[in-house]
Design an enzyme around this catalytic site. Structure first.
Site, short mmCIF file in Angstrom:
data_model
loop_
_atom_site.label_atom_id
_atom_site.label_comp_id
_atom_site.label_asym_id
_atom_site.label_seq_id
_atom_site.Cartn_x
_atom_site.Cartn_y
_atom_site.Cartn_z
N HIS A 1 0.81 -1.22 0.00
CA HIS A 1 0.00 0.00 0.00
C HIS A 1 0.84 1.26 0.00
CE1 HIS A 1 -3.90 -1.97 1.01
NE2 HIS A 1 -3.12 -2.85 1.56
N ARG B 1 -4.81 11.96 5.99
CA ARG B 1 -3.75 12.10 6.99
C ARG B 1 -2.81 13.20 6.55
NH1 ARG B 1 -3.09 8.24 11.30
NH2 ARG B 1 -1.21 9.43 11.69
N LYS C 1 1.55 14.26 0.68
CA LYS C 1 0.16 14.57 0.27
C LYS C 1 0.01 16.07 -0.03
CE LYS C 1 -1.67 10.68 3.00
NZ LYS C 1 -2.52 9.87 2.11
N LYS D 1 -14.31 8.57 -3.29
CA LYS D 1 -15.52 8.91 -2.54
C LYS D 1 -16.05 10.29 -2.98
CE LYS D 1 -13.65 6.17 1.23
NZ LYS D 1 -12.73 6.20 2.41
C1 26W Z 1 4.24 0.75 10.12
C2 26W Z 1 3.80 2.09 9.75
C3 26W Z 1 2.82 2.07 8.63
C4 26W Z 1 1.46 2.04 8.93
C5 26W Z 1 0.55 2.07 7.89
C6 26W Z 1 3.28 2.10 7.32
C7 26W Z 1 2.36 2.13 6.27
C8 26W Z 1 1.01 2.11 6.60
C9 26W Z 1 -0.02 2.11 5.52
C10 26W Z 1 0.38 1.27 4.40
C11 26W Z 1 -0.22 3.47 5.03
C12 26W Z 1 -1.50 3.59 4.25
O1 26W Z 1 -2.56 3.69 4.82
N1 26W Z 1 -1.35 3.60 2.92
C13 26W Z 1 -2.46 4.01 2.12
O2 26W Z 1 -3.20 2.85 1.72
C14 26W Z 1 -4.35 3.20 0.98
C15 26W Z 1 -5.15 1.94 0.71
O3 26W Z 1 -4.52 1.16 -0.24
C16 26W Z 1 -3.99 3.94 -0.31
O4 26W Z 1 -5.16 4.32 -0.96
C17 26W Z 1 -3.13 5.16 0.00
O5 26W Z 1 -2.66 5.73 -1.20
C18 26W Z 1 -1.95 4.76 0.87
O6 26W Z 1 -1.21 5.91 1.31
#
Ligand code: 26W
Length: 836
Positions: free
Chosen positions: A380, A572, A577, A685
């Site tokens: 992601h 976020r 972003k 959305k």
């Molecule tokens: C360990 C720290 C951490 C926590 C969460 C690293 C990375 C994340 C997630 C992967 C971050 C996240 O939410 N990524 C988002 O995922 C969405 C669903 O696929 C995408 O639409 C967003 O572009 C992406 O930033």
């Protein structure tokens, strides 16, 4: 060992009473039936009379009543799944951003009108009870919300699925602002308990940690075993995941940590009360709180404990509880696919290997062959710093047997790489799951890629960059392993529930089939040419703005000005972003008026609405939040703008606020630097709710623009290749500052202290970062952005044309339903067709 439910528990086989033998039936779906059930729950479940009940009592009684109507479906579904043994999906996610449950469960059960009438006949307003619900904030942002949309779609498609995760006692922090700065408050969402969860302490699993490994002779066969140091109990809490009016209910199983022996009476009696409960607090810490980072792992041991805790409990639960006793584990890939929601659950791979080899005594090669077919990995992110790595010291300390297994997986893998590419040590070093620099660590994304049957990105551009830039060696080594599934959002929550007026307009034109077949929206294209339909669409948007205005007035004391374009950026707070670009636009407009170069009356009235939480440890993000609030308070108070430019920043952006803000938006800000946002889902959305997008060619924006048409999308900025080219040439942000008067004036105004009571130091870190670093090229894309915003103002002046374009956005974005995403996962990765 937890109690194992048999197909027909002994008691059931001895039952004689007709009722005991009858299938579970739902209460009568009549107003009377609902009233009876509600009062039954209020009196006998909450133990209060209507006359003495609190709003919380009435809300809980309502929730119990809706549960009762869904229960029969749930139990029948579980029975059928056990009977049919169809291949299902186990979705492993450290986050689920569920949002409020009441309305979704009412909609899914088709009970909304009956409930509303039944409650009214008891003198109760359903809307009052809605406000009682605390949303479970068990996620940070995109990844967590996507998981929630996906399990909703799997239930609606009738695919057997269990979502597995963690029941954090404290979810994502509550954000408040003090003097414009973010302050985090603990999210005690369980203060009153949750009516939607079913605890099953009797089905608790024992999860081990620490200790050491040893080898032993097992009848002539050398085997390894783990000798753990300590363990905790994983208690499952089940949540209903109802399909949309299809009689199906899947399960979300969230694990909560509890001490094995929660209270040491011997130590207590020795007077060391602290020590007596230390084990308890230590254990419960594991599921105490969600890590509020959404892109920069902190590498904390507790985080790894959380990941292993829920993964090990989920695998044990599936193998020992869900599967029939005598299940032939070599057939496991025909029965389940474990989808890894990013790298957070990837420790599941060595855990399954440990269970198959050490406990089930399977040959390594057989176990590995099974494991490789049972997992798939979704990535992601594109930010290198967001890819998790665990030092071998930490992992070896907490999970010594798993480290051994990872080493073996890596050795076999590198042998195969050498086999294919010869002794190219640089390639071996680059592809090794074990990274040597800066410290010897396990690269979790590499482990997920080596073990996964499939690896997918979450938008076309993202998946392309994954193959070409992030994991090119692996794409070459594993031909056909990499694929794409573009994200989606559930139309039930984000259109049908969040935008009832637009839903009525669409249903009026197309019938109600679109709620489960969103591509049907395409039929709205013809209606976009109908002035009468456009007028009704405009009224819907106006009504949603009035509703948002009422919500923000009551929630935050904000006034939403009539006749303003609502320009919304909610996501976020992260530098990639580029909320900084949006606030620079506001400052540019403000500066142009206070300098006298632009007459306020010539401004298109506009309100910029921000919503954003910053990870508590992310200083720059928190400073940008401070700047946005500071600019807002100065601009909103400056009469020279004649009220034609406003900034609103409601605190604590979450799913519930998104459901109010998104339907009211005119303009959707999707302005990340090309090549940084994996997909985005807010963008989808907004388009589905009739907002036009100003955006870069990043993530799913590209696919939105391709579907809605260039003329219905405000594209600006560099493309990903142009970004790479500028970077390669050597990007000097200060040159852009020098070359652009508007940009210089805007940055100088911020630097001057104009938004910080003359204190130049407050926002200096932001200004100097942009001038000398600007990793996400805000200054490089500034002029293109400002120019495109001028086009937005011009377009908005022709409301009828704007509404036509907005309707076409709705009509052409049915593709972004999470139902379609699920169908793609089923076709390309899972092969789990809807069953029975
Ligand atoms: C360990 C720290 C951490 C926590 C969460 C690293 C990375 C994340 C997630 C992967 C971050 C996240 O939410 N990524 C988002 O995922 C969405 C669903 O696929 C995408 O639409 C967003 O572009 C992406 O930033």
């Amino acid at each position: 060992m937890p109690e194992k439910p048999t197909l027909a528990s002994e008691s059931a086989t001895r039952a004689t009473h007709a009722l005991a033998l009858a299938p579970v039936t739902a209460p009568a779906s009549t107003v009377d039936g609902f009233v009876r059930e509600f009062l039954q729950n209020l009196n006998f479940n909450r133990g209060v009379a209507l006359s003495t009940s609190s709003a919380t009592d009435r809300y809980f009684a309502l929730a119990y009543t809706v549960r009762d109507y869904l229960m029969a479906r749930w139990l029948e579904d579980l029975r059928r799944q056990r009977e049919v043994q169809a291949k299902g999906v186990a979705y492993l996610s450290a986050e689920y951003l569920l949002g409020r449950q009441l309305d979704n469960n009412l909609l899914a059960s088709g009970l909304t009108d009956i409930a509303s009438e039944a409650l009214a006949s008891c003198g109760i307003d359903l809307d009052d009870l809605r406000q009682q619900e605390v949303e479970p904030g068990l996620g940070n942002g995109g990844l967590g919300r996507l998981a929630a949309c996906f399990i909703d779609s799997l239930a609606t498609l009738g695919v057997p699925n269990t979502g597995y995760g963690i029941r954090y006692e404290y979810g994502i922090f509550r954000q408040t602002f003090e003097d414009g700065q973010q302050v985090e408050q603990p999210d005690s969402w369980l203060a009153y308990g949750s009516p939607w969860e079913f605890p099953h302490p009797e089905a608790a699993q024992t999860i081990s940690f620490g200790g050491h490994t040893e080898t032993y002779d097992d009848g002539g066969v050398q085997r390894s075993r783990w000798v753990p140091g300590w363990n905790v109990q994983a208690v499952p809490y089940n949540y209903m995941v109802p399909g949309y009016q299809n009689g199906r209910v899947n399960t979300l199983r969230l694990w909560s940590a509890k001490a094995t022996n929660s209270f040491d009476l011997r130590v207590f009696n020795s007077g060391d009360y602290e020590e007596a409960v230390r084990a308890q607090t230590f254990a419960e810490n594991i599921s105490k709180v969600l890590y509020p980072e959404d892109s920069t792992p902190q590498g904390k041991e507790l985080r790894l404990q959380q990941q292993y805790f829920f993964v090990a409990a989920s695998i044990k639960d599936f193998l020992d509880v869900t599967l029939p006793k005598d299940f032939d584990l070599t057939k496991l890939p025909d029965r389940i696919i474990f989808q890894l929601n990013d790298t957070h659950p990837v420790i599941a791979v060595p855990e399954l290997m440990r269970v198959l080899v050490d406990e089930k005594k399977m040959e390594w090669e057989d176990a590995w062959a099974i494991t490789q077919k049972c997992f798939a990995y979704t990535c992601h992110t594109l930010l290198p710093e967001a890819l998790e790595v665990w030092s071998v010291d930490l992992l070896g300390h907490l999970l010594p047997r798993h480290l051994e297994i990872i080493y073996r997986i890596n050795d076999d893998f590198l042998d195969a790489v050498r086999e294919r590419f010869g002794d190219d040590e640089m390639r071996i070093r680059d592809m090794s799951i074990i990274g040597e620099h800066p410290v010897r660590s396990v690269r979790m994304a590499y482990l997920a890629t080596v073990a996964g049957a499939k690896v997918n990105g979450v938008a076309e551009l993202h998946s392309q960059l994954l193959r070409e830039k992030v994991l090119p060696d692996f794409d070459e080594f594993f031909p056909g392993k990499f694929t794409n599934v573009t994200n989606g959002v559930t139309p039930r929550r984000f259109v049908r529930l969040a935008n009832p007026e637009l839903s009525a307009l669409i249903t009026d034109a197309l019938g109600s089939g679109w709620v489960t077949d969103l591509e049907r929206l395409r039929e709205l294209e013809t209606h976009a040419e109908d002035p009468e339909f456009r007028a009704r669409f405009a009224e819907v948007k106006a009504a949603n703005k009035r509703r948002l205005s009422a919500v923000l007035r009551e929630r935050d004391g904000f006034e939403v000005s009539d006749g303003h374009m609502l320009d919304v950026m909610v996501k976020r707070l992260h530098e990639y972003k580029r909320q900084m670009l949006k606030i620079l636009h506001v400052v540019t407009q403000y500066e142009s008026v206070i300098s006298g170069r632009v007459v306020a009356a010539d401004l298109q009235p506009r309100t910029a609405i921000f919503g954003a939480k910053a990870a508590p440890g992310y200083a720059m993000a928190k400073n940008i939040i401070h700047l946005i609030n500071a600019v807002g308070s100065v601009v909103n108070a400056d009469t020279r703008l004649e009220g034609r430019l406003k900034v609103l920043f409601p605190p604590n952006y979450n799913v519930t606020l998104a459901e109010r803000v998104i339907p009211a938006a005119d303009l959707s800000e999707q302005i990340s630097l090309a090549g940084k946002e994996a997909s985005g889902t807010g963008n989808m959305k907004f388009a589905l709710n009739g907002a036009l997008t100003i955006g870069t060619d990043d993530g799913a924006n590209v696919e939105i623009r391709e579907l809605v048409g260039d003329e219905n999308f405000f594209l600006f900025g560099m493309s990903e290749p142009e970004v790479e080219a500028l970077w390669a040439r050597g990007y000097k942000p200060a040159e852009f500052y020098q070359a652009d008067d508007n940009l210089r004036r805007a940055l100088d105004l911020i630097a001057s202290g104009a938004f910080s009571r003359g204190d130049r130091s407050t926002f200096e870190p932001i200004v100097s970062n942009l001038l000398y670093d600007d990793r996400f090229m805000v200054l490089a894309d500034y002029s293109s952005y400002i120019a495109e915003q001028v086009k937005v103002d011009a377009a908005y002046a022709d409301q009828d044309a704007w509404n036509r374009s907005a309707i076409l956005n709705v009509a052409r974005t049915g593709f972004f339903s999470s139902d379609r995403s699920m169908r793609d996962y089923i076709d390309r990765i899972w092969h789990t067709p809807p069953s029975f």
